[in-house]
Design a protein around this motif. Structure first.
Motif, PDB file in Angstrom:
ATOM      1  N   CYS A  15       1.842  26.554  -7.392  1.00 24.65           N
ATOM      2  CA  CYS A  15       0.682  26.400  -6.518  1.00 24.65           C
ATOM      3  C   CYS A  15       0.488  24.945  -6.111  1.00 24.65           C
ATOM      4  CB  CYS A  15      -0.576  26.888  -7.221  1.00 24.65           C
ATOM      5  SG  CYS A  15      -0.519  28.624  -7.684  1.00 24.65           S
ATOM      6  N   ILE A  16       0.474  24.716  -4.819  1.00 21.79           N
ATOM      7  CA  ILE A  16       0.145  23.411  -4.250  1.00 21.79           C
ATOM      8  C   ILE A  16      -1.181  23.571  -3.522  1.00 21.79           C
ATOM      9  CG2 ILE A  16       0.855  21.591  -2.644  1.00 21.79           C
ATOM     10  CD1 ILE A  16       3.749  22.510  -3.060  1.00 21.79           C
ATOM     11  N   HIS A  17      -2.098  22.652  -3.765  1.00 20.63           N
ATOM     12  CA  HIS A  17      -3.427  22.771  -3.160  1.00 20.63           C
ATOM     13  C   HIS A  17      -3.650  21.628  -2.166  1.00 20.63           C
ATOM     14  CE1 HIS A  17      -7.271  24.851  -3.207  1.00 20.63           C
ATOM     15  NE2 HIS A  17      -7.860  23.687  -3.071  1.00 20.63           N
ATOM     16  N   VAL A  18      -4.203  21.951  -1.003  1.00 21.12           N
ATOM     17  CA  VAL A  18      -4.478  20.963   0.041  1.00 21.12           C
ATOM     18  C   VAL A  18      -5.871  20.379  -0.175  1.00 21.12           C
ATOM     19  CG1 VAL A  18      -4.653  20.521   2.520  1.00 21.12           C
ATOM     20  CG2 VAL A  18      -3.027  22.232   1.660  1.00 21.12           C
ATOM     21  N   VAL A  19      -5.962  19.050  -0.224  1.00 21.05           N
ATOM     22  CA  VAL A  19      -7.247  18.376  -0.411  1.00 21.05           C
ATOM     23  C   VAL A  19      -7.397  17.272   0.633  1.00 21.05           C
ATOM     24  CG1 VAL A  19      -7.336  18.873  -2.884  1.00 21.05           C
ATOM     25  CG2 VAL A  19      -6.308  16.735  -2.100  1.00 21.05           C
ATOM     26  N   ALA A  20      -8.662  16.915   0.878  1.00 18.60           N
ATOM     27  CA  ALA A  20      -8.942  15.863   1.862  1.00 18.60           C
ATOM     28  C   ALA A  20      -9.921  14.843   1.306  1.00 18.60           C
ATOM     29  CB  ALA A  20      -9.485  16.472   3.148  1.00 18.60           C
ATOM     30  N   SER A  21     -10.011  14.775  -0.038  1.00 18.47           N
ATOM     31  CA  SER A  21     -10.863  13.768  -0.662  1.00 18.47           C
ATOM     32  C   SER A  21     -10.382  13.522  -2.077  1.00 18.47           C
ATOM     33  CB  SER A  21     -12.330  14.213  -0.688  1.00 18.47           C
ATOM     34  OG  SER A  21     -12.522  15.238  -1.655  1.00 18.47           O
ATOM     35  N   GLU A  22     -10.714  12.371  -2.604  1.00 16.86           N
ATOM     36  CA  GLU A  22     -10.358  12.033  -3.978  1.00 16.86           C
ATOM     37  C   GLU A  22     -11.049  12.979  -4.959  1.00 16.86           C
ATOM     38  OE1 GLU A  22     -10.626   8.115  -6.936  1.00 16.86           O
ATOM     39  OE2 GLU A  22     -11.303   7.996  -4.854  1.00 16.86           O
ATOM     40  N   ARG A  23     -12.298  13.329  -4.674  1.00 13.96           N
ATOM     41  CA  ARG A  23     -13.059  14.211  -5.565  1.00 13.96           C
ATOM     42  C   ARG A  23     -12.410  15.589  -5.674  1.00 13.96           C
ATOM     43  NH1 ARG A  23     -17.416  17.762  -4.665  1.00 13.96           N
ATOM     44  NH2 ARG A  23     -17.494  17.159  -2.466  1.00 13.96           N
ATOM     45  N   HIS A  24     -12.030  16.154  -4.547  1.00 16.22           N
ATOM     46  CA  HIS A  24     -11.401  17.470  -4.576  1.00 16.22           C
ATOM     47  C   HIS A  24     -10.016  17.413  -5.217  1.00 16.22           C
ATOM     48  CE1 HIS A  24     -14.167  18.830  -1.064  1.00 16.22           C
ATOM     49  NE2 HIS A  24     -14.709  19.098  -2.236  1.00 16.22           N
ATOM     50  N   ALA A  25      -9.337  16.288  -5.054  1.00 14.15           N
ATOM     51  CA  ALA A  25      -8.033  16.127  -5.707  1.00 14.15           C
ATOM     52  C   ALA A  25      -8.178  16.166  -7.220  1.00 14.15           C
ATOM     53  CB  ALA A  25      -7.386  14.818  -5.265  1.00 14.15           C
ATOM     54  N   LYS A  26      -9.186  15.484  -7.744  1.00 13.79           N
ATOM     55  CA  LYS A  26      -9.410  15.480  -9.190  1.00 13.79           C
ATOM     56  C   LYS A  26      -9.739  16.877  -9.691  1.00 13.79           C
ATOM     57  CE  LYS A  26     -11.057  10.687  -9.596  1.00 13.79           C
ATOM     58  NZ  LYS A  26     -12.244   9.835  -9.881  1.00 13.79           N
ATOM     59  N   LYS A  27     -10.569  17.624  -8.947  1.00 15.97           N
ATOM     60  CA  LYS A  27     -10.924  18.985  -9.359  1.00 15.97           C
ATOM     61  C   LYS A  27      -9.689  19.891  -9.382  1.00 15.97           C
ATOM     62  CE  LYS A  27     -15.810  19.302  -8.038  1.00 15.97           C
ATOM     63  NZ  LYS A  27     -16.799  20.046  -7.233  1.00 15.97           N
ATOM     64  N   ALA A  28      -8.864  19.774  -8.367  1.00 15.34           N
ATOM     65  CA  ALA A  28      -7.660  20.603  -8.312  1.00 15.34           C
ATOM     66  C   ALA A  28      -6.700  20.237  -9.433  1.00 15.34           C
ATOM     67  CB  ALA A  28      -6.980  20.451  -6.953  1.00 15.34           C
ATOM     68  N   MET A  29      -6.575  18.948  -9.712  1.00 18.30           N
ATOM     69  CA  MET A  29      -5.706  18.499 -10.801  1.00 18.30           C
ATOM     70  C   MET A  29      -6.205  19.054 -12.134  1.00 18.30           C
ATOM     71  SD  MET A  29      -5.038  14.615 -12.196  1.00 18.30           S
ATOM     72  CE  MET A  29      -6.763  14.532 -12.728  1.00 18.30           C
ATOM     73  N   GLU A  30      -7.519  18.983 -12.359  1.00 16.87           N
ATOM     74  CA  GLU A  30      -8.094  19.479 -13.613  1.00 16.87           C
ATOM     75  C   GLU A  30      -7.938  20.995 -13.744  1.00 16.87           C
ATOM     76  OE1 GLU A  30     -12.044  18.009 -13.258  1.00 16.87           O
ATOM     77  OE2 GLU A  30     -11.481  15.933 -13.742  1.00 16.87           O
ATOM     78  N   ALA A  31      -7.904  21.690 -12.595  1.00 16.84           N
ATOM     79  CA  ALA A  31      -7.719  23.143 -12.629  1.00 16.84           C
ATOM     80  C   ALA A  31      -6.298  23.527 -12.995  1.00 16.84           C
ATOM     81  CB  ALA A  31      -8.087  23.745 -11.271  1.00 16.84           C
TER      82      ALA A  31
END
Length: 323
Positions: free
Chosen positions: A114-130
Motif C-alpha cells: 500500500c502506497i498512500h498519497v499525501v499533500a501535507s507533513e501532518r498527513h504523511a506522519k499519520k499514514a506512516m504511523e498507520a
C-alpha cells in the motif's frame, strides 16, 4: 537506479506514472511503463466496476512486471473496487483522497503493498504511523489535486523526508525529466511520480485536443480553481477565467459551486473540449514539447538522469579542485 523503493516494490527504476483519471484508466499506458521498468498505474477513479475488472485483467495479461492500481477512496463503490483489487491479486494499491485506516489492514493482510498519497507533513506522519508501505508526496506544482496550503514540492518533500525517514518516499509535482529526478532524490525522495509528462504520451487515453493544449502551454499557463472545495490545478481556459472572475468579484459559495459544477475533467479528457472542461495539468506542462511513447519517455528519463548525475559529478570535482 536501484534503492529501497525499487527493492520493496520490485521495479527496475524509481519512476512512477501517476494514476490519472481517463489518462491512465486503460491498459496501454500502465502496461508500457511497467514493461519499461517503471511502475505503471491503472487509474480506477472514473471507471465502472465491471470495466475496472476487465482492465485489471487486461493489464495482468500485458505485463509480468509489477504495477499499481490507484483508487480514490472517496469515490462511489470504492469498497467494490477494493474487493476486485484483492480478487484479482493486484500487487500494489495506491490510495488517494482519504485516510488509510479504513482499508490498510484489509489490503495488507492479502499481501498487497500500500502506497498512500499525501499533500501535507501532518498527513504523511499519520499514514506512516498507520503502517503504509510507501508515501507519494504531492507538491503545489502538481496538476489535479495539489496541497490546499500550496507548499511547493521542493519544501514539502524535504519536510516529509525528515519527518518520515523510515518509509519509501515518492516525490510528485513539477518533475518532468531526469534533472527533476536527481533533484527529488537529493531532497530525500526514493522515487518520483510523473503525471503531466505521462499524460502527454501516445498511450495516454485523453483526447488529442487535451494533449495539444498541454504541448502549447507555458510554465505560467496553469491556475487553481475551487479553492473552497479542494483546489484543482488545471490549464487556463475559458472556464477557469469565468470561475476566477466570479471569485475575484466576491461571488458567494453557492454561485461559485454552481460555476464549478458546470465543467468537468471528462469534458476535456473524453469529450475533447479543453477550453470549457477542466484539463488538469501541472506547471511542468510548460516544459513538455512532444508526444513520445511511454516506453521512449521512460528510457529518456533514465538517460537524462545519468547525464544530470554526471554534471553534478563534474561540479563536485571542480569544487574539490578549488579547495
Amino acid at each position: 537506479m536501484g534503492n529501497r523503493f525499487t527493492e520493496r516494490f520490485g521495479v527496475s527504476h524509481p519512476i512512477v506514472q501517476a494514476g490519472m483519471s481517463w489518462a491512465s484508466s486503460n491498459v496501454a499506458l500502465p502496461a508500457a511503463v511497467s514493461n519499461a521498468g517503471g511502475l505503471g498505474v491503472l487509474a480506477a477513479g472514473p471507471m465502472f466496476v465491471d470495466d475496472f475488472r476487465e482492465a485489471l485483467r487486461g493489464l495482468k495479461s500485458e505485463t509480468s512486471a509489477p504495477f499499481a492500481v490507484n483508487v480514490p477512496l472517496y469515490r462511489p463503490q470504492a469498497d467494490e473496487i477494493l474487493d476486485i483489487v484483492l480478487e484479482e491479486n493486484a500487487p500494489i494499491l495506491i490510495a488517494s483522497q482519504g485516510g488509510p485506516g479504513k482499508y490498510l489492514k484489509r489490503i495488507q493482510s492479502a499481501s498487497v503493498k500500500c502506497i498512500h498519497v499525501v499533500a501535507s507533513e501532518r498527513h504523511a506522519k499519520k499514514a506512516m504511523e498507520a503502517g503504509v508501505d510507501g508515501l507519494i508526496v504531492v507538491g503545489a506544482e502538481a496538476g489535479g489535486h495539489p496541497p490546499p496550503a500550496q507548499v511547493s514540492t521542493f519544501v514539502l518533500v524535504r519536510a516529509v523526508a525528515l519527518a518520515a525517514p523510515d518509509v519509501p518516499l515518492i516525490a510528485g509535482g513539477g518533475i518532468v525529466d531526469g534533472a527533476g529526478i536527481v533533484a527529488a532524490l537529493a531532497l530525500g525522495a526514493d522515487a518520483v511520480q510523473l503525471g503531466t509528462r505521462y499524460l502527454a504520451t501516445r498511450e495516454s487515453r485523453v483526447h488529442e485536443a487535451y494533449k495539444q493544449a498541454v504541448l502549447h502551454a507555458g510554465v505560467e499557463d496553469t491556475t487553481l480553481v475551487g479553492k473552497a472545495f479542494g483546489p484543482i490545478r488545471m490549464l487556463k481556459n475559458t472556464f477557469s477565467e469565468r470561475y476566477l472572475e466570479a471569485e475575484a468579484a466576491g461571488a458567494d459559495q453557492e454561485v461559485l459551486l454552481s460555476i464549478f459544477k458546470e465543467s468537468s475533467l471528462k469534458l476535456a479528457a473524453l469529450d475533447g473540449d479543453p477550453d470549457n472542461g477542466k484539463p488538469e495539468a501541472g506547471q511542468s506542462a510548460g516544459l513538455i514539447k512532444d508526444l513520445p511513447s511511454a516506453e521512449e519517455l521512460t528510457g529518456r528519463l533514465i538517460d537524462e538522469y545519468s547525464l544530470a548525475l554526471a554534471r553534478l559529478s563534474e561540479l563536485s570535482v571542480s569544487l574539490k579542485g578549488g579547495l
